[in-house]
Design a protein around this motif. Structure first.
Motif, PDB file in Angstrom:
ATOM      1  N   ASN A 352       0.759  -1.217  -0.055  1.00 42.93           N
ATOM      2  CA  ASN A 352      -0.069   0.038  -0.119  1.00 42.93           C
ATOM      3  C   ASN A 352       0.662   1.163  -0.218  1.00 42.93           C
ATOM      4  N   ASN A 353       2.189   1.245   0.283  1.00 38.99           N
ATOM      5  CA  ASN A 353       3.129   2.361   0.525  1.00 38.99           C
ATOM      6  C   ASN A 353       3.826   2.269  -0.741  1.00 38.99           C
ATOM      7  N   THR A 354       3.263   2.591  -1.789  1.00 38.95           N
ATOM      8  CA  THR A 354       3.972   2.709  -3.040  1.00 38.95           C
ATOM      9  C   THR A 354       4.968   3.830  -3.264  1.00 38.95           C
ATOM     10  N   TYR A 355       6.225   3.601  -3.968  1.00 42.84           N
ATOM     11  CA  TYR A 355       7.532   4.554  -4.179  1.00 42.84           C
ATOM     12  C   TYR A 355       7.012   4.922  -5.332  1.00 42.84           C
ATOM     13  N   HIS A 356       7.291   6.337  -5.405  1.00 41.51           N
ATOM     14  CA  HIS A 356       7.127   6.850  -6.613  1.00 41.51           C
ATOM     15  C   HIS A 356       8.421   7.853  -7.307  1.00 41.51           C
ATOM     16  N   MET A 357       8.685   7.316  -8.360  1.00 40.34           N
ATOM     17  CA  MET A 357      10.034   8.289  -8.920  1.00 40.34           C
ATOM     18  C   MET A 357       9.773   8.507 -10.380  1.00 40.34           C
ATOM     19  N   CYS A 358      10.637   9.608 -10.809  1.00 41.30           N
ATOM     20  CA  CYS A 358      10.542  10.283 -12.156  1.00 41.30           C
ATOM     21  C   CYS A 358      11.678   9.537 -13.015  1.00 41.30           C
ATOM     22  N   TRP A 359      11.160   8.578 -13.772  1.00 42.57           N
ATOM     23  CA  TRP A 359      12.061   7.748 -14.596  1.00 42.57           C
ATOM     24  C   TRP A 359      11.532   7.309 -15.681  1.00 42.57           C
ATOM     25  N   MET A 360      12.013   6.205 -16.392  1.00 40.45           N
ATOM     26  CA  MET A 360      11.231   5.547 -17.641  1.00 40.45           C
ATOM     27  C   MET A 360      10.086   4.880 -17.258  1.00 40.45           C
ATOM     28  N   LEU A 361       8.975   5.131 -18.128  1.00 36.04           N
ATOM     29  CA  LEU A 361       7.715   4.342 -17.811  1.00 36.04           C
ATOM     30  C   LEU A 361       7.823   2.922 -18.084  1.00 36.04           C
ATOM     31  N   LYS A 362       6.692   2.404 -17.552  1.00 31.69           N
ATOM     32  CA  LYS A 362       6.833   0.880 -17.736  1.00 31.69           C
ATOM     33  C   LYS A 362       5.872   0.314 -18.811  1.00 31.69           C
ATOM     34  N   ASN A 363       6.536   0.486 -20.180  1.00 32.17           N
ATOM     35  CA  ASN A 363       5.564   0.071 -21.249  1.00 32.17           C
ATOM     36  C   ASN A 363       6.596  -0.436 -22.364  1.00 32.17           C
ATOM     37  N   GLU A 364       6.227  -0.998 -23.453  1.00 33.21           N
ATOM     38  CA  GLU A 364       6.872  -1.725 -24.329  1.00 33.21           C
ATOM     39  C   GLU A 364       7.898  -0.792 -24.922  1.00 33.21           C
ATOM     40  N   LYS A 365       7.695   0.264 -25.240  1.00 31.69           N
ATOM     41  CA  LYS A 365       8.600   1.394 -25.937  1.00 31.69           C
ATOM     42  C   LYS A 365       9.823   1.662 -24.772  1.00 31.69           C
ATOM     43  N   SER A 366       9.588   1.805 -23.767  1.00 36.51           N
ATOM     44  CA  SER A 366      10.450   2.253 -22.472  1.00 36.51           C
ATOM     45  C   SER A 366      11.523   0.985 -22.098  1.00 36.51           C
ATOM     46  N   LEU A 367      10.496  -0.137 -22.367  1.00 36.11           N
ATOM     47  CA  LEU A 367      11.499  -1.241 -21.885  1.00 36.11           C
ATOM     48  C   LEU A 367      12.347  -1.742 -23.008  1.00 36.11           C
ATOM     49  N   LEU A 368      12.139  -1.361 -24.244  1.00 37.81           N
ATOM     50  CA  LEU A 368      13.013  -1.608 -25.230  1.00 37.81           C
ATOM     51  C   LEU A 368      14.053  -0.458 -25.542  1.00 37.81           C
ATOM     52  N   ALA A 369      13.743   0.783 -25.098  1.00 40.01           N
ATOM     53  CA  ALA A 369      14.657   1.661 -24.984  1.00 40.01           C
ATOM     54  C   ALA A 369      15.704   1.359 -23.704  1.00 40.01           C
TER      55      ALA A 369
END
Length: 489
Positions: A352-369
Motif C-alpha cells: 500500500n506504500n508505493t514509492y514513486h519516482m520520475c524515470w522511464m515508464l513501464k511500457n513496451e517502448k520504454s522497456l525496448l529503449a
C-alpha cells in the motif's frame, strides 16, 4: 360434457420470459427488443432487468438521469447515465432510447476467467440504429464497494450483435476513477457496459525502503565528494592536461546523477506529469553521461598505454562523447514520446506504500529503449573497462612496489571505479545471492564519487611522501607511476 375438465393455471409471464432469456447468449438483446417494441414510456420493470424508455425529440440537448433499480437496491448505489445531444439522429424527428439496468449477471457469463464483473451492468440502445464513434461520449457512473489496492478496475463493453459469445472488450471506453467507491465509464458507442475487476500481480521489490535510504545517503555523500574533488582537479597544477579534463567530466556526470536521483522521489510526489517527465529525462541523461565518461576514461587510458597518437586529442572529442551523445539519445527518446514519466515501485513488505519516482515508464517502448540504450551501453562500458583493467594490471604487475598489498588494492580499486566495472554487479542480480548483490550494487555505486575522492587524496599523499623521501630527486616515485599508470604513458 362431464368427461372434459378445464383448468386455468396462472403463469408469471415476465419471470418465464427472463428465465428463457437467461438460457440464450442473446438474452440481453431479447429483453431490449421486447422493451423497445412495447408502447411503454418511462420505467419498465422485469424480474431480471429494469428499463427506462426515453424519447429524444427535436432540440434534444442531452440528459443526465439515474437508472431505475430494484426496490431493494440502496439509492446511493444505483448507476447514473448521461446521454449527449449527439445521440439524437438529425434525420429523425424522434428517436427512442432504452436504458436498461441489470443486477443479475446470469445474462453475461463468460469472458476472462481471471477477472470478475461487478454486479451492475448497464445496456444502452437506440431504436433501429447502431451507434458508434460519438463526437461526445456517453457517461455511465457506477457505484461500488472499495476495492483492494491490488485490484484494478477497467470499463468494458460487449456488443452482442457483433460477438455471439460473451467477449468483454476494453476498446471504445475510458475509465475514470472518481474515488475508491465510484468509477465513470466514458464511451463513444452504445452497447452493454460494466466494470471488470482483475487482481494485479504487481512486481514487488524486497527491502525497498532500506535500499532507497542507503542509495540516498550514498548519493548525498558522493555529491559533497564530487564538489571537493572537482575543486582539487581545477586547482592542481597542469589542470589543462587531457587527463584532468576527462576526470573532471566524469566527476560532473556523477554529481548530476546523484543530484537528480535524490530529487526524483520528491518531485514525483509533488510535481505534475510535465515536471516528472523533465526530471526523468534529466536523470536518464545523467546516467548515460556517467557511463559515457567512464568509456572516455577507458578510451583515453588505451591511447596512453598503446601510444596510438603522439599528440593529444582536441578536448571537443571528449565533450562530444561524454556530454553530446547522451543529449542525442535522450532527445530521440523525447521525440518518440511516452518514454518518461512517473514510475511506481511497490515494496513487498507494504504494497500500500508505493514509492514513486520520475524515470522511464513501464511500457513496451520504454522497456525496448532500456535494453538497447541502458543495458547495451552498460555492457560496452563494463566489458571494455574490464579488459582495460586487465591490461593495466599486466603492465604494472612487475614493478617493485606492486607486491605491497595496500598499493595493489588501491590501484585496482581506483581503476575499477574509473572504468565503471563496479556496475557489472547489476548483471548478477539473480539466484540465491540476488539480494546481497543488490545491496552491494547500491552501496558501491552510490558512493562512487566518494571513492574517487579517496583515490585522489591517497595519490596526493603518496606524492608528498615520495617528494620528501627522494629529497628533490628527479627519478620520481614508483608508487606514483604504479597508481597512475593510466595517467602516464
Amino acid at each position: 360434457m362431464e368427461k372434459y375438465t378445464f383448468r386455468g393455471d396462472t403463469i408469471n409471464c415476465k419471470k418465464k420470459f427472463c428465465d428463457e432469456a437467461s438460457k440464450k447468449p442473446s438474452g440481453a438483446n431479447m429483453i431490449e427488443e421486447v422493451v423497445m417494441k412495447s408502447n411503454e414510456r418511462g420505467r419498465l420493470d422485469l424480474p431480471c432487468a429494469q428499463s427506462t424508455v426515453i424519447e429524444m425529440k427535436e432540440g434534444f440537448t442531452g440528459l443526465n438521469f439515474t437508472l431505475p433499480a430494484p426496490r431493494t437496491a440502496a439509492p446511493n448505489m444505483i448507476p447514473s447515465v448521461y446521454l449527449p445531444s449527439c445521440l439524437k439522429s438529425k434525420s429523425r424527428s424522434t428517436s427512442k432510447v432504452v436504458c436498461t439496468y441489470y443486477k443479475d449477471k446470469a445474462l453475461f457469463q463468460g469472458g476472462s476467467s481471471d477477472a470478475v464483473l461487478l454486479d451492475d451492468i448497464v445496456g444502452l440502445s437506440v431504436e433501429n440504429e447502431s451507434i458508434k464513434n460519438l463526437s461526445e461520449p456517453v457517461r455511465i457512473r457506477f457505484h461500488h464497494s472499495p476495492l483492494p489496492t491490488n485490484h484494478s478496475r477497467r470499463c468494458v463493453s460487449w456488443d452482442t450483435r457483433q460477438y455471439i459469445e460473451v467477449n468483454w472488450r476494453y476498446d471504445g471506453c475510458e475509465t475514470v476513477e472518481i474515488h475508491d467507491r465510484e468509477t465513470e465509464c466514458s464511451c463513444n458507442h452504445l452497447t452493454y457496459f460494466a466494470i471488470l475487476v482483475q487482481v494485479e500481480q504487481k512486481a514487488t521489490v524486497r527491502h525497498l525502503k532500506a535500499l532507497t535510504f542507503i542509495t540516498a545517503v550514498g548519493c548525498a555523500v558522493s555529491l559533497v565528494s564530487c564538489l571537493v574533488l572537482f575543486y582539487w582537479l581545477c586547482k592542481r597544477r597542469g589542470k589543462k592536461t587531457q587527463i584532468s579534463l576527462v576526470h573532471r567530466g566524469l566527476v560532473v556526470a556523477i554529481f548530476l546523477l546523484c543530484l537528480f536521483f535524490i530529487l526524483t522521489g520528491a518531485l514525483a510526489n509533488v510535481g505534475d506529469e510535465i515536471v516528472c517527465k523533465i526530471t526523468g529525462s534529466l536523470l536518464h541523461y545523467a546516467l548515460l553521461s556517467t557511463l559515457c565518461w567512464m568509456a572516455m576514461e577507458v578510451f583515453h587510458t588505451f591511447l596512453l598505454i598503446r601510444k596510438v597518437f603522439n599528440s593529444t586529442l582536441p578536448p571537443w572529442i571528449f565533450y562530444l562523447g561524454g556530454f553530446g551523445l547522451p543529449v542525442l539519445l535522450v532527445g530521440i527518446l523525447l521525440l518518440t514520446g511516452d518514454i518518461y514519466g512517473k514510475r511506481s515501485i511497490v515494496p513487498s513488505d507494504d504494497v500500500n506504500n508505493t514509492y514513486h519516482m520520475c524515470w522511464m515508464l513501464k511500457n513496451e517502448k520504454s522497456l525496448l529503449a532500456h535494453y538497447i540504450i541502458n543495458v547495451g551501453l552498460l555492457a560496452v562500458v563494463v566489458s571494455s573497462g574490464s579488459v582495460m583493467l586487465f591490461v593495466v594490471v599486466r603492465e604494472i604487475r612487475n614493478r617493485p612496489d606492486w607486491k605491497k598489498i595496500h598499493v595493489a588494492f588501491l590501484s585496482i580499486w581506483g581503476l575499477t571505479c574509473l572504468f565503471g566495472t563496479t556496475w557489472s554487479l547489476g548483471f548478477l542480480d539473480f539466484g540465491p545471492l540476488s539480494e546481497a548483490i543488490l545491496f552491494l550494487f547500491c552501496i558501491i555505486n552510490s558512493l562512487q564519487g566518494f571513492f574517487l575522492m579517496l583515490r585522489y587524496y591517497a595519490l596526493e599523499q603518496m606524492k608528498k611522501k615520495d617528494r620528501s623521501i627522494s629529497d628533490g630527486s628527479s627519478s620520481g616515485s614508483s608508487k606514483q607511476h604504479m597508481l597512475q599508470t593510466h595517467e602516464k604513458s
